[in-house]
Design a protein around this motif. Structure first.
Motif, PDB file in Angstrom:
ATOM      1  N   ARG A  33      19.874 -41.214 -29.269  1.00 18.94           N
ATOM      2  CA  ARG A  33      21.204 -41.266 -29.887  1.00 18.94           C
ATOM      3  C   ARG A  33      21.542 -39.948 -30.577  1.00 18.94           C
ATOM      4  O   ARG A  33      22.685 -39.482 -30.529  1.00 18.94           O
ATOM      5  N   ALA A  34      20.550 -39.317 -31.202  1.00 17.69           N
ATOM      6  CA  ALA A  34      20.782 -38.003 -31.805  1.00 17.69           C
ATOM      7  C   ALA A  34      21.092 -36.966 -30.735  1.00 17.69           C
ATOM      8  O   ALA A  34      21.974 -36.121 -30.911  1.00 17.69           O
ATOM      9  N   LEU A  35      20.395 -37.040 -29.600  1.00 15.17           N
ATOM     10  CA  LEU A  35      20.662 -36.106 -28.496  1.00 15.17           C
ATOM     11  C   LEU A  35      22.076 -36.264 -27.962  1.00 15.17           C
ATOM     12  O   LEU A  35      22.699 -35.287 -27.524  1.00 15.17           O
ATOM     13  N   ALA A  36      22.592 -37.483 -27.993  1.00 14.35           N
ATOM     14  CA  ALA A  36      23.945 -37.750 -27.494  1.00 14.35           C
ATOM     15  C   ALA A  36      25.017 -37.061 -28.325  1.00 14.35           C
ATOM     16  O   ALA A  36      26.165 -36.938 -27.883  1.00 14.35           O
ATOM     17  N   LEU A  37      24.658 -36.585 -29.503  1.00 10.91           N
ATOM     18  CA  LEU A  37      25.588 -35.811 -30.330  1.00 10.91           C
ATOM     19  C   LEU A  37      25.652 -34.348 -29.900  1.00 10.91           C
ATOM     20  O   LEU A  37      26.391 -33.564 -30.482  1.00 10.91           O
ATOM     21  N   ASP A  38      24.866 -33.987 -28.895  1.00 14.45           N
ATOM     22  CA  ASP A  38      24.864 -32.639 -28.324  1.00 14.45           C
ATOM     23  C   ASP A  38      24.556 -31.571 -29.373  1.00 14.45           C
ATOM     24  O   ASP A  38      25.317 -30.610 -29.541  1.00 14.45           O
ATOM     25  N   PRO A  39      23.426 -31.715 -30.082  1.00 11.55           N
ATOM     26  CA  PRO A  39      23.132 -30.756 -31.153  1.00 11.55           C
ATOM     27  C   PRO A  39      22.548 -29.448 -30.655  1.00 11.55           C
ATOM     28  O   PRO A  39      22.017 -29.365 -29.538  1.00 11.55           O
ATOM     29  N   LYS A  40      22.629 -28.439 -31.505  1.00 17.34           N
ATOM     30  CA  LYS A  40      21.892 -27.196 -31.305  1.00 17.34           C
ATOM     31  C   LYS A  40      20.608 -27.225 -32.131  1.00 17.34           C
ATOM     32  O   LYS A  40      19.617 -26.585 -31.787  1.00 17.34           O
ATOM     33  N   LEU A  41      20.663 -27.942 -33.262  1.00 16.04           N
ATOM     34  CA  LEU A  41      19.512 -28.109 -34.148  1.00 16.04           C
ATOM     35  C   LEU A  41      19.273 -29.605 -34.332  1.00 16.04           C
ATOM     36  O   LEU A  41      20.177 -30.339 -34.717  1.00 16.04           O
ATOM     37  N   LEU A  42      18.051 -30.036 -34.039  1.00 23.34           N
ATOM     38  CA  LEU A  42      17.678 -31.445 -34.186  1.00 23.34           C
ATOM     39  C   LEU A  42      16.670 -31.571 -35.315  1.00 23.34           C
ATOM     40  O   LEU A  42      15.621 -30.928 -35.301  1.00 23.34           O
ATOM     41  N   LEU A  43      16.991 -32.418 -36.298  1.00 24.64           N
ATOM     42  CA  LEU A  43      16.111 -32.679 -37.429  1.00 24.64           C
ATOM     43  C   LEU A  43      15.457 -34.042 -37.231  1.00 24.64           C
ATOM     44  O   LEU A  43      16.148 -35.062 -37.121  1.00 24.64           O
TER      45      LEU A  43
END
Length: 257
Positions: A164-174
């Motif tokens: 679900r966090a990846l689905a936000l299309d991040p550049k930085l993942l915490l």
């Protein structure tokens, strides 16, 4: 130029200092570990980066833009996503609905289109469904798409939260304690998954973790926090051999052994 940088960041709650004068940076494409004893201030730092809390003093920049006072929505839009120490899923929704709910921010149709189920709506819904499957395939949940989120074993719920966090299309993942509650085999699987998503999505990753085998496997560079302050920063070899780290985790007698 750092992707993310904290400069002299302090956070107080009333008279209690949770984080004091913290400074460190993350480079593009890096996996960095943030470790320290329970209550050291690690999750507070994540909350400051993501706008949940506002810094009392200091500055936070992301891609050379000051985000110190930005709200959580704008921070997500700028490219920072996170998971939580305590898993936060839409428990009564299916696995795939957990992902599609995030992706609906990309749905550019209006209420009228939705009511008549226009061809535009059908096309967009198909696109979001296929994209959801892509994320679930990456984290190994493709066989569980119709399961309710709260029916999944704990380790798979962790994977769903990462998807679900990846689905936000991040550049930085915490990642906040992604291995919490996992057995050794699940930790090995998690390490492989984190490396896979880093390669697949070209991510920069910062993780809080108490499973030191996970940290040492993933993180060439580690920041150690104790009592809300940076105790040290260095390579995993430096961290393993630093008596201050041993003292913080194990006590004086072990540091001097």
């Amino acid at each position: 130029m750092p992707l993310l940088e904290l400069k002299n960041v302090t956070k107080t709650f009333g008279g209690i200092v949770a984080v004091k004068d913290v400074s460190y940076y993350i480079k593009q494409d890096e996996i960095i570990g943030l470790i320290g004893p329970n209550g050291a201030g690690k999750t507070t730092i994540f909350n400051l980066i993501t706008g949940v809390y506002k810094a009392t003093e200091g500055n936070i920049t992301f891609q050379d833009r000051d985000i110190t006072d930005a709200n959580p929505v704008s921070i997500v839009k700028n490219g920072i996503a996170r998971t939580f120490q305590n898993i936060r899923l839409f428990n009564k929704l299916s696995v795939i609905e957990n992902i599609r709910t995030v992706l609906y921010r990309e749905a550019d149709y209006n209420l009228g289109n939705a009511l008549i189920r226009s061809s535009k709506v059908t096309r967009i819904e198909k696109k979001l469904y296929d994209k959801s499957l892509e994320y679930l395939e990456v984290v190994g949940l493709i066989d569980y798409i119709n399961n309710r989120a709260d029916s999944l074993p704990y380790g798979l719920q962790r994977k769903l939260e990462i998807a679900r966090a990846l689905a936000l299309d991040p550049k930085l993942l915490l990642l906040d304690e992604p291995a919490a509650g996992m057995n050794p085999d699940e930790c090995i699987d998690l390490v492989e998954l984190i490396m896979k998503i880093k390669r697949t999505y070209n991510l920069t990753i910062m993780l809080i973790e108490h499973h030191m085998d996970v940290v040492m496997e993933l993180c060439p560079r580690i920041v150690v926090i104790n009592f809300g302050q940076v105790l040290m920063e260095g390579s995993k070899l430096d961290v393993q051999n630093d008596p201050r780290v041993l003292r913080a985790y194990l006590g004086e007698e072990y540091a001097n052994a």
